[in-house]
Design an enzyme around this catalytic site. Structure first.
Site: not given
Ligand SMILES: Cc1cc2nc3c(=O)[nH]c(=O)nc-3n(C[C@H](O)[C@H](O)[C@H](O)COP(=O)(O)OP(=O)(O)OC[C@H]3O[C@@H](n4cnc5c(N)ncnc54)[C@H](O)[C@@H]3O)c2cc1C
Ligand code: FES
Ligand code: FES
Length: 1336
Positions: A110, A113, A145, A255, A421, A1077, A1079, A1191, A1257
């Site tokens: 598609c 991705c 994907c 973030n 884990r 299937s 089409g 497919q 399918e």
């Molecule tokens: C798609 C996805 C998958 C993920 N999978 C996992 C996983 O498998 N396992 C897992 O554990 N986590 C996972 N996470 C969570 C994420 O990776 C963790 O929470 C990560 O540690 C956040 O780090 P960051 O830098 O993005 O934090 P941010 O979002 O930037 O900040 C997090 C917090 O930490 C504080 N902070 C950061 N640095 C400091 C500092 N130096 N001093 C004081 N405070 C501070 C901030 O104030 C905030 O409150 C996932 C997140 C996403 C989006």
């Molecule tokens: S080609 Fe469709 S999600 Fe990857």
């Protein structure tokens, strides 16, 4: 700007009128850069991957890394260069080798991705121009994907490896096909026809950004919006000052934690402090005792640093680092690991501030301390121990403090550390339970000196089993200690029955199972240090020590050769690349949301019901209407025509019948405004009885959507009297979310004149959409023009749902008189549109002791949800296909769809077959067990052998079925591998291998003849170019590509002359849906018909000038006033089904296949690894083997996900919890078979175009070979533990189910808890009936 997007000047405070708008790069990408796709918005799918490049003034190096644009705060990119897919290459300029190879290796279907895939591989190449296969797999771990099954994507990446294992001729159309049956991989000696990759040709990093980074006079940077302020400190002191002034302001690094909270949990912060890039936070200090890591290091940088340290230090000092590295490999995907700072820091801190479930946090035991700094108290060490966890004030981080670094001590000789884990899938999934454990012994002994055990996901924060550890100090490391430790830790760590996330019994089992793994690892370690003093663990236990490795998948694809006499121009039968493949990979393929803004357009946000069954007392829209940008709120009152059409309700009126039903929509100038206003709509409900959620509840209330469907042959009751044995059982097969990458999207544009409406949307069927919109607006269908160019995946989910959503948006467009752009967010899409029907199957089987089945009585009940949708049709298909490949002389199958208060389930690839057939395979497996035969023997015994009639009395010849089955068993060396697995199982107590093969007799087309019709319109223009339109929709399945091949053969012109633009109701009217299937079958015949008509008209002209060219003939035909346009038509296969008699020629033909899978199961955790799959599919003569194999592989992987890891979670109140990639896990690149072989088997199918077969399918059900292989492995475990032979079979075989079925001393220790708990999902509730996870 189209190459590197420097952000100076792009940010405007006006963009900050709403919370969250800082928090994504996506909305800031210029409107013409539509290549970066938006699919989940939560960092979980990788569709929005872009490359960020930064210059490090300290090392003078440029750092390139992948990020998910949906989570990158725009302000954090100051000073960075961002490369989107447009910057990598384009058709207009030059396509990049990454884009070319992904397309030519058939790594895109598609295409939604594909830009993300390109960016992940491209970024890897910028850092490693000759990556290893492992690096390719790792780089793709964060990209989902749903179409391809990943194998071809990985292969495209592997072409960049130093030693490529991929045929370099792939996609050139010259390889493999002109030879005898050969695999792609056997053709490596051919000349490399890919464009060479020259890493020196990549664009340079913008010099002005280097100057900026090196500027000695940098100042604090502040972005001020209307509601929020973003401050980037200039140095550490500045950071500390800011933290003193704004103690509550979060520090934003990656973030990846704060961003989702703001987006999805409405968290609000007026000030953000972003020290990203602050030199003082980026360092690694290695001393004799340990290593200190700066708090700014990302997880990816930490990974690199630890790898370096491991290579430098002696082994005994690096046990901790090894444990960390293992953890890092599977945590999130590559993008998140590059964004998130060492969660060692930020994650821990967040744990103290709020609750969160998973944890890299459990690895705290390896850190002695975090160093923090505040202006008031200066520098201090925070020991990361139990007091930190208990949030004792002196051990916790204060709000004005900033973490500077973390310290990880080296391990020592008598010290052992482990990180353990288990997650729903191997990579990129939050842990179900994780643990960090460390033990120190008195030197030279096994007497415990220090012990630490931390568990994640067993409570709101990481939990320390400190009391247990304390009590074990001084004990010897032996079995008695382990037994006491298990008892103590279960007493200490309490998971309440209503714990968030459910799975209480499983999680408690994991607590001690992981402890046992650690126990074994340490015993092994002690033995290695002094074999005389410390006995080794039993040989049978050794395999319990290691988790499954992540391997790079590989495979062979075998397919037909074309007739050597076929003209070279004729593309039929060749593996032609998808017509849009290059556009997919360059991001130039236009999806609905990529269409440029339309003047005056409004965005629509939905307000959905929060109750499953309730009366609507009040809808108060006043607060919503008062918000800026809001234009209107649309309710049922505004529908000019039918609000309820064919049982489907567009806007809820008076009452709601499921959680997720659309009550009203808000139209506003931006989506952010519409969404904000939607939250302000107040609805008052009064709950109504009954509230029916499960199939069992529906049966209690006699609640059904349609009458029973039944087929029957022989005399079932009589036959039961004469059989040796009878067994009865129940099987639960849970539902499935489509998870197409492009969510439902509609653009409805009202026209000035004659009430016309132009709709562009993604769908499988234009006429249904037109019909619903016409009904809702009460206007004739000829006023509604519907266009669909391509869909970013559909899998059945875009048949009826777009029609309903189309009606909803058309009403909004009509009411406001303005264009409406309606794009469902991932969470809303999953909530509103539902998916595959869950099934409860009951069986009673009579059989002889030799395995011959004489009688079967089957009952099917599916959960249809709150409205008819396709449920009746799904049940018809399920019943008609219920016998699968087996002849049972006395056979009865009955089924009914249940009406419940869940969102209405709908069509999904396989249309009931993948659920229904599991029941058949389950009773075959049960019969085998009763007769002391293997399931494969019972399958062979009962399989159709000669031309026969199905239970619904349709004649067929099963020869290709038997061939697929035979070849599958022979060529996969099934018997030898089964013996080897048995040997393996004898030698390994905690890991078991299982093999299973499943045969398949699948159907194509519809039992209702008029659904099988199709039409086409072909124009030839005077320059000789040809425009083809037909009634099918392009969903990624390569339909348009095949139609071009058909037109090319029929008109005898090269494919390059032919164009296929879109499907619409103005060129082809009354087009049925692209489903079943068929089409390519039916549209191919229609295109063929049109081309043959044109060819016949041209014949006299050609005869007059046989040496002329196509262009000359066209010109001459025009001059002779010969029409160069025509429609083509295919009446359809003349199928029929008489449900009163239960007989009919319901399907035009059958597709046969077989697959064999081998898995290894970890009995202690419930994880499984798919070692190998072989598929043999009867393709007759494939029009395009590349498309067909794509497919098959894609459907297989989707099926495999359905049968193993994909789990929808509902509350007993009917609230769907799994609304995004965080909670609903589809397979990633790490789940697919390590070895994945597909063979297209030849046969004849004269009824279909060019003797081909529809294969869209069929592969789905073959994924069940993984389910049955898992059951084979579980059965081996249970046999060894002396448990009864038969046990209840249900799907999906999640880690929870696997672990709890492999009963042992640890499951016995965990008391069985009540299952009726608030967080218990519907599936579990249903499972109570079938005792899904109970032990015999
Ligand atoms: C798609 C996805 C998958 C993920 N999978 C996992 C996983 O498998 N396992 C897992 O554990 N986590 C996972 N996470 C969570 C994420 O990776 C963790 O929470 C990560 O540690 C956040 O780090 P960051 O830098 O993005 O934090 P941010 O979002 O930037 O900040 C997090 C917090 O930490 C504080 N902070 C950061 N640095 C400091 C500092 N130096 N001093 C004081 N405070 C501070 C901030 O104030 C905030 O409150 C996932 C997140 C996403 C989006
Ligand atoms: S080609 Fe469709 S999600 Fe990857
Ligand atoms: S849209 Fe950004 S990761 Fe899914």
């Amino acid at each position: 700007i189209s190459r590197e997007l420097t952000l100076e000047g792009i940010f405007s405070p006006e963009n900050d009128s709403l919370p969250g708008s800082f928090f994504s790069l996506t909305p800031f990408l210029p409107v013409h850069l539509t290549g970066t796709k938006y699919s989940c918005g939560s960092g979980g799918c990788g569709a929005c991957t872009v490359m960020v490049s930064r210059y490090d003034p300290k090392t003078k190096k440029i750092h390139h890394y992948p990020v998910t644009a949906c989570l990158v705060p725009i302000c954090s990119l100051h000073g960075a260069a961002v490369t989107t897919v447009e910057g990598v290459g384009s058709i207009k300029t030059r396509i990049h080798p990454v884009q070319e190879r992904l397309a030519k290796c058939h790594g895109t279907q598609c295409g939604f991705c594909s830009p993300g895939m390109v960016m992940s591989i491209y970024t890897l190449l910028r850092n490693h121009p000759e990556p290893t296969p492992e690096q390719i797999t790792e780089a793709l771990g964060g990209n989902l994907c749903r179409c391809t099954g990943y194998r071809p994507i990985v292969e495209s990446g592997k072409t960049f490896c130093a030693e490529s294992t991929v045929c370099q001729m792939k996609g050139s159309g010259k390889c493999c096909m002109d030879q005898e049956e050969k695999s792609f991989t056997s053709r490596q000696e051919k000349v490399n026809e890919f464009q060479p990759f020259d890493p020196t040709q990549e664009p340079i990093f913008p010099p002005e950004l280097i100057r900026m980074a090196e500027d000695p006079n940098k100042r604090r940077l502040t972005f001020r919006g209307k509601r929020t302020t973003w401050i980037t400190p200039v140095n550490l002191n500045d950071l500390l000052e800011l933290k003193t002034s704004f103690p509550e302001a979060p520090i934003i690094m990656g973030n990846t934690a704060v961003g989702p909270s703001i987006k999805f949990r409405d968290e609000f912060h007026p000030v953000f402090i972003s020290p990203l890039g602050l030199q003082e936070l980026y360092f690694v200090d290695s001393t004799d005792d340990g290593v200190t890591i700066g708090a700014g290091y990302s997880l990816a940088q930490l990974n690199d640093a630890l790898h370096f340290i491991v290579s430098e230090q002696p082994k005994e000092k690096t046990k901790t680092y090894h444990a960390l590295l293992k953890h890092l490999r599977t945590l999130a995907g590559a993008q998140i690991r590059n964004m998130a700072v060492c969660s060692l820091v930020s994650y821990e801190i967040r744990l103290c501030q709020s609750s969160f479930r998973d944890g890299f946090g459990t690895m705290r035991i390896v850190l002695t301390a975090a160093q923090s700094f505040s202006l008031i108290e200066g520098k201090r060490q925070i020991p990361l121990d139990g007091r930190f966890l208990e949030k004792s004030p002196e051990a916790n981080l204060k709000s004005e403090e900033t973490v500077l670094s973390v310290y990880i001590p080296h391990s020592t000789q008598w010290h052992f550390v482990s990180g353990l884990r288990i997650a729903q899938r191997q990579e990129n999934a939050f842990a179900i339970v994780n643990a960090g454990m460390s033990v120190k012994f008195e030197d030279g002994t096994d007497t415990i000196k220090e012990l630490q055990m931390f568990y994640g996901s067993v409570g709101p924060t990481v939990v320390s089993a400190s009391k247990t550890c304390q009590q074990l100090i001084g004990r010897k490391w032996n079995d008695q200690m382990l037994s006491d430790a298990c008892r103590l830790v279960l007493d200490e760590i309490y998971i309440p029955p209503d714990a968030e996330g459910g799975m209480v019994e499983y999680r408690r089992t994991l607590i001690i199972s992981l402890l046992f793994k650690f126990y074994l690892k340490v015993r092994r370690g002690l033995n290695k240090m002094d074999p005389h003093k410390f006995p080794d663990i039993p040989e049978k236990f050794v395999s319990a020590l290691e988790d499954f490795p992540i391997e790079t998948p590989q495979g062979i694809q075998m397919f037909q050769c074309v007739d050597p006499h076929q003209p070279p121009q004729d593309p039929v039968g060749h593996p032609v690349m998808h017509q849009s493949a290059i556009k997919h990979t360059t991001g130039e393929a236009v999806f609905v949301d990529d269409m440029p803004p339309i003047s005056q357009e409004l965005f629509l946000a939905v307000v959905t019901s929060t109750r499953a069954h309730a009366k609507i007392i009040l809808i108060d829209t006043s607060a919503a209407l008062a918000l800026p940008g809001v234009v209107d709120v649309i309710t049922a009152e505004d529908v000019p025509g039918d609000n309820s059409y064919q049982g489907e309700i567009f806007y809820a009126q008076n009452e709601v019948i499921c959680v997720g039903q659309i009550v009203c929509t808000v139209a506003a100038d931006t989506y952010a405004h519409a969404k904000e206003a939607a939250k302000k709509v107040r609805i008052v409900y009064e709950d109504l009885e009954p509230r029916i959620i499960t199939i069992e509840q529906a049966l209690e209330h006699n609640s059904f959507l349609s009458a029973e469907k039944k087929i029957e042959q022989g005399d079932v009751e009589q036959a039961f009297k004469y059989v040796d044995q009878i067994i009865e059982g129940k099987v639960h097969v849970e539902g499935q979310e489509h998870f197409y990458m492009e969510t439902q999207t509609i653009l409805a544009i009202p026209q000035e004149e004659d009430k016309e409406m132009v709709c562009t949307y993604v769908t499988l069927g234009t006429y249904l959409f037109q019909e619903y919109v016409a009904a809702a607006l009460n206007i004739p269908r000829n006023r509604i023009a519907c266009h669909t160019k391509r869909a970013g995946g559909a899998f059945g989910g875009k048949v009826s749902k777009p029609a309903l959503l189309g009606a909803v948006s058309a009403v909004a467009a009509k009411k406001t008189g303005r264009p409406i752009r309606f794009i469902l967010e991932r969470g809303d899409d999953m909530l509103i549109t539902a998916g595959r029907h869950p099934l409860l199957g009951k069986y009673k089987i009579g059989f002889m002791n030799n395995g011959v089945i004489k009688a079967a009585d089957i009952e099917y009940y599916i959960n249809g949800g709150c409205s008819p949708d396709e449920s009746e049709l799904v049940m018809e298909f399920m019943v008609l296909r219920s016998e699968n490949a087996y002849y049972i002389p006395n056979f009865r199958c009955r089924g009914r769809p249940c009406k419940t208060n869940l969102p209405s389930n709908t069509a999904f690839r396989g249309f009931g077959f993948p659920q229904g057939i599991v029941v058949g395979e389950a009773y075959i497996t049960a019969v085998a067990s009763q007769c002391d035969l293997t399931p494969e023997q019972v399958k062979e015994i009962n399989m159709y052998k000669r031309t026969s009639r199905t239970a619904h009395k349709q004649t067929f010849n099963p020869e290709p079925l038997r061939r697929c089955w035979k070849e599958c068993l022979e060529k996969s060396s099934f018997s030898a591998r089964k013996l080897a697995a048995e040997e393996f199982n004898k030698k390994n107590y905690w890991k078991k291998r299982g093999l299973a093969a499943v045969p398949m007799k699948f159907t194509v087309g519809m039992p209702t003849a008029f659904y099988n019709q199709a039409a086409a319109l072909v124009h030839i223009y005077l320059d000789g170019s040809v425009l083809v339109s037909h009634s099918g929709c392009e969903l990624g399945q390569g339909l348009h590509t095949k139609m071009i091949q058909v037109a090319s053969r029929e008109l005898n012109i090269p494919e390059s002359y032919i164009h296929l633009s879109e499907t619409n109701t103005t060129t082809v009217s009354n087009a049925t849906f692209t489903a079943g299937s068929m089409g390519a079958d039916i549209n191919g015949k229609a295109v063929q018909n049109a081309c043959q008509i044109l060819k016949a008209r041209l014949e006299p002209v050609i005869r007059k000038n046989p040496r002329g060219t196509w262009e000359v003939w066209i010109s001459e035909a025009y001059k002779e006033s010969i029409s160069l346009s025509t429609t083509g038509y295919f009446k359809g296969y003349q199928t029929n089904m008489d449900w009163k008699k239960g007989e009919g020629n319901a399907f035009p033909y059958f597709v046969y296949g077989a697959s064999c899978s081998e898995v290894e199961v970890d009995c202690l955790t419930g994880a499984h690894k798919l070692l190998r799959t072989d598929i043999f599919m009867d393709a007759a003569f494939s029009i395009n083997p590349a498309v067909d194999i794509g497919q098959i592989e894609g459907a297989f992987v989707q099926g495999m996900g359905f049968y193993t890891i994909e789990e929808l979670k509902y509350s007993p109140e009917g609230v769907l919890y799994s609304r995004g990639p965080d909670d609903y896990k589809i397979p990633t690149v790490t789940e697919i078979p390590e070895e994945f072989n597909v063979t297209l088997v030849h046969s004849q199918n004269p009824i279909a175009i060019y003797s081909s077969k529809g294969l869209g399918e069929a592969g789905m059900f073959l994924g069940s070979s993984v389910l049955f292989a898992i059951y084979d492995a579980m059965a081996a475990a249970r046999r060894e533990r002396g448990l009864t032979k038969t046990f209840t079979l249900s799907s999906p075989a999640t880690p929870e189910l696997i672990r709890m079925t492999c009963v042992d001393q640890f499951t016995d220790m965990v008391s069985i808890l009540a299952w009726r708990i608030p967080w218990t999902e519907t599936s579990k509730l249903q499972s109570i009936g079938s005792q899904r996870v109970r032990h015999d």
